[in-house]
Design an enzyme around this catalytic site. Sequence first.
Site, PDB file in Angstrom:
ATOM      1  N   ASP A 300       0.865  -1.166   0.000  1.00  0.00           N
ATOM      2  CA  ASP A 300       0.000   0.000   0.000  1.00  0.00           C
ATOM      3  C   ASP A 300       0.914   1.231   0.000  1.00  0.00           C
ATOM      4  O   ASP A 300       2.140   1.129   0.080  1.00  0.00           O
ATOM      5  CB  ASP A 300      -0.970  -0.031   1.195  1.00  0.00           C
ATOM      6  CG  ASP A 300      -2.223   0.788   0.900  1.00  0.00           C
ATOM      7  OD1 ASP A 300      -2.169   1.637  -0.013  1.00  0.00           O
ATOM      8  OD2 ASP A 300      -3.238   0.597   1.574  1.00  0.00           O
TER       9      ASP A 300
HETATM   10  C1  NOJ Z   1      -4.191   3.717   0.085  1.00  0.00           C
HETATM   11  C2  NOJ Z   1      -5.327   2.755   0.269  1.00  0.00           C
HETATM   12  O1  NOJ Z   1      -5.200   2.098   1.513  1.00  0.00           O
HETATM   13  C3  NOJ Z   1      -5.441   1.722  -0.824  1.00  0.00           C
HETATM   14  O2  NOJ Z   1      -6.632   1.018  -0.646  1.00  0.00           O
HETATM   15  C4  NOJ Z   1      -5.369   2.362  -2.174  1.00  0.00           C
HETATM   16  O3  NOJ Z   1      -5.504   1.388  -3.164  1.00  0.00           O
HETATM   17  C5  NOJ Z   1      -4.044   3.082  -2.297  1.00  0.00           C
HETATM   18  N1  NOJ Z   1      -3.956   4.125  -1.280  1.00  0.00           N
HETATM   19  C6  NOJ Z   1      -3.842   3.707  -3.664  1.00  0.00           C
HETATM   20  O4  NOJ Z   1      -4.627   4.829  -3.820  1.00  0.00           O
END
Ligand code: NOJ
Length: 757
Positions: A300
């Site tokens: 993430d």
């Molecule tokens: C953070 C989020 O937790 C995740 O779900 C998302 O896909 C990513 N950012 C990318 O935007």
Amino acid sequence: MKIKQLIIPFFAILLAITSCTEKTTVAKKDLSSTPETKSDAKMESFLDSLTKIMTLEEKIGQLTLMSTDWEKTGPTINENYKNLIKEGKVGNIFNAYSVKFTRELQQLAVENTRLKIPLLFGYDVIHGHRTIFPISLGESASWDLKAIENAARIAATEASAEGIHWTFAPMVDISRDARWGRVSEGAGEDVYLGSEIAKARVRGFQGDDLFATNTVLACAKHYAAYGAPIAGRDYNTVDMSERELRTTYLPPFKATVDAGVTTFMTAFNDVNGVPASGNKYLLTDILREEWGFEGFVVTDYTSINELVPHGVAKDNKQAAEIAINAGVDMDMQGGVYMDYLKELIADGKVTEHQVTTAARKILTLKYKLGLFSDPYRYCDEIREKQLLMTPEHLEAARDMARKSAVLLKNSKQTLPLSKDKKVALIGPLANDKYNIIGSWTAAGDRYTKPVTVLEGFKEKISNQANLFFTQGCEINSDNISDFQNAINIAKKSDVVVMVMGESEGMSGEAASRTNLDLPGNQKELLKAIKKLGKPIVLVLMNGRPLTLEWEDANMDAILETWYPGTMGGYAIADLIFGDANPSGKLTMTFPRNVGQIPIYYNVKNTGRPYEANGPEQRYRSRYLDVANSPLYPFGYGLSYTTFKYTNFAIDKKTYEFKEKINISVTVTNTGSFKGEEVVQLYMRDLVASVTLPLKELKRFEKVMLEPNESKKITFTLTSDDLAFYTQDMSFKAEAGEFKLFVGTNSEALLETNFTLK
Ligand code: NOJ
């Protein structure tokens, strides 16, 4: 040999660049997948040759994913991303869409880097791309796997028509804590339903051919146990037994692997002391070795770097070392693989082979998407024009919004309303385009496209002079300046419809709350209107279970619509005026108050279960100030009609292991509306070597019935469905007595017993 194999794809790239301007040729070519491009042997030999001539830096570039500055979905932005693409340091991009922009960026990679390896474009396409469907939690309340798959299919069609190759979805985190804002992005609290929905979404996004230009890579996230942060606070610590992890939180992830998911995203949280983004046990031992996952793992947003504040790495360099050694292939936004992998190899902490292996997994998927035969094959203006927000997509979104809505209360058949009544429509969300599509709305337009409830009502009410509207209050403020207008129009009307809830930003990422009442002074306005004695219908838009005890006691009807998406206003009007009949069922338990959270249906009995009529009341597992039971249980949802369950039967009383347990029940529509019912089958293992829940959902079926129509529903289980983690953590069923339950929700159930021997 090497040169020959590499010339072919680059020649193909060159051809594609030229033909990209000849739009019809590209569109035609994309309709079929050529066997050559899909041959595994050809792909493997291409990848062998490619990885052999790639420099270490070029391979590390493939392990790096960066956001553009179009959109910010995390704490940092690297404004230098275009140069990094040109230098081959960034092989993957997210937060970019549209043919124009993705082509511009693709050109930077293809025209400037030595090997012309195409970029992979990822994006958070969660519940629609341009046509926005209800939020994922809402969709899950439809219990309609085909419709859910179709919604993902449409999202993939639209996203891929705008240059996207990869969605960061589905989110398959089970969650039982409504304080956590991200419950809006998942499929609720149940393992079985969550796993079925996870598979449906993977099928929808990926289709059955990655080479087709209307499919995208799916990404199971957030691995793992992100839905169980202590106290519901986003990103917080997760600490749970191995048994609970494997019983409740891992199965939906495993289900996505079984469905062929191509990528996984790590979670921000730590799990039992080890951050998920540096967790070898999760990423290698379970995911790859136990489950056989062959795709790639992305972190993430900056979650490798976050191993430092987690306190398991002293600096970013050590964080990169931990992550790659744990099994992370791609670094999202952190830039630490880019900065440190080369040094780590020189230091002997990481091998080049590890980097090559990770890069190859990513290149494999780029190949399967067809990017080596044509890096611009998802950049076609004609498809972009033709495939976005088509009437068919909008109709599917409207249908899904109808299917997702849950009728929580309907006393004295307040709903549906007749179209010739005088209606006062009040509330901060009644004419709100911005919030109705919820959070994570990809390329969805919040300003012009969404249909509000007011717009939906205008289509239904026969005489427009009978429709009165005022906002009444704001979502989250103490401003009462419009209260009097609201009271005035309510007085003139036969019925009041109040559209209330949370703003879209109150749920989703980084949106945990400890107070789950309607925010601001919305309840005050409800109370003021209640004094008028008119029937009140409360239409809710929110991203999580709310605490609605007062509303349940005082409103005549309550319709939970979540954030229903682009076509939400039409769908709500369809339901309110009886052109459609609600059939959604809750996939998360609604608590009476926040103190009951976490609350979920499949609790265990405890050694001192509370029994309302039991002889002893004091030393029991209970609260002194509130019942154990929820306000609305899992699986609950009303209809304008009623359903009766009869003839609940199993074919035998005793079964051998692996023998089929054939179950049947007759469901009859006993009311006067055509309607759909979700028939739910639960099970309890009465005595086992470990404690087990009082009920576990095992099967369900959605059935449409005309008034007075009956249907026999059949289910089949085997002992595999009765398996659990025994004391020694082997997964199997144990002989003994079982109960089966069938019914309209997790509390209203018929029962029967059988023995497994
Ligand atoms: C953070 C989020 O937790 C995740 O779900 C998302 O896909 C990513 N950012 C990318 O935007």
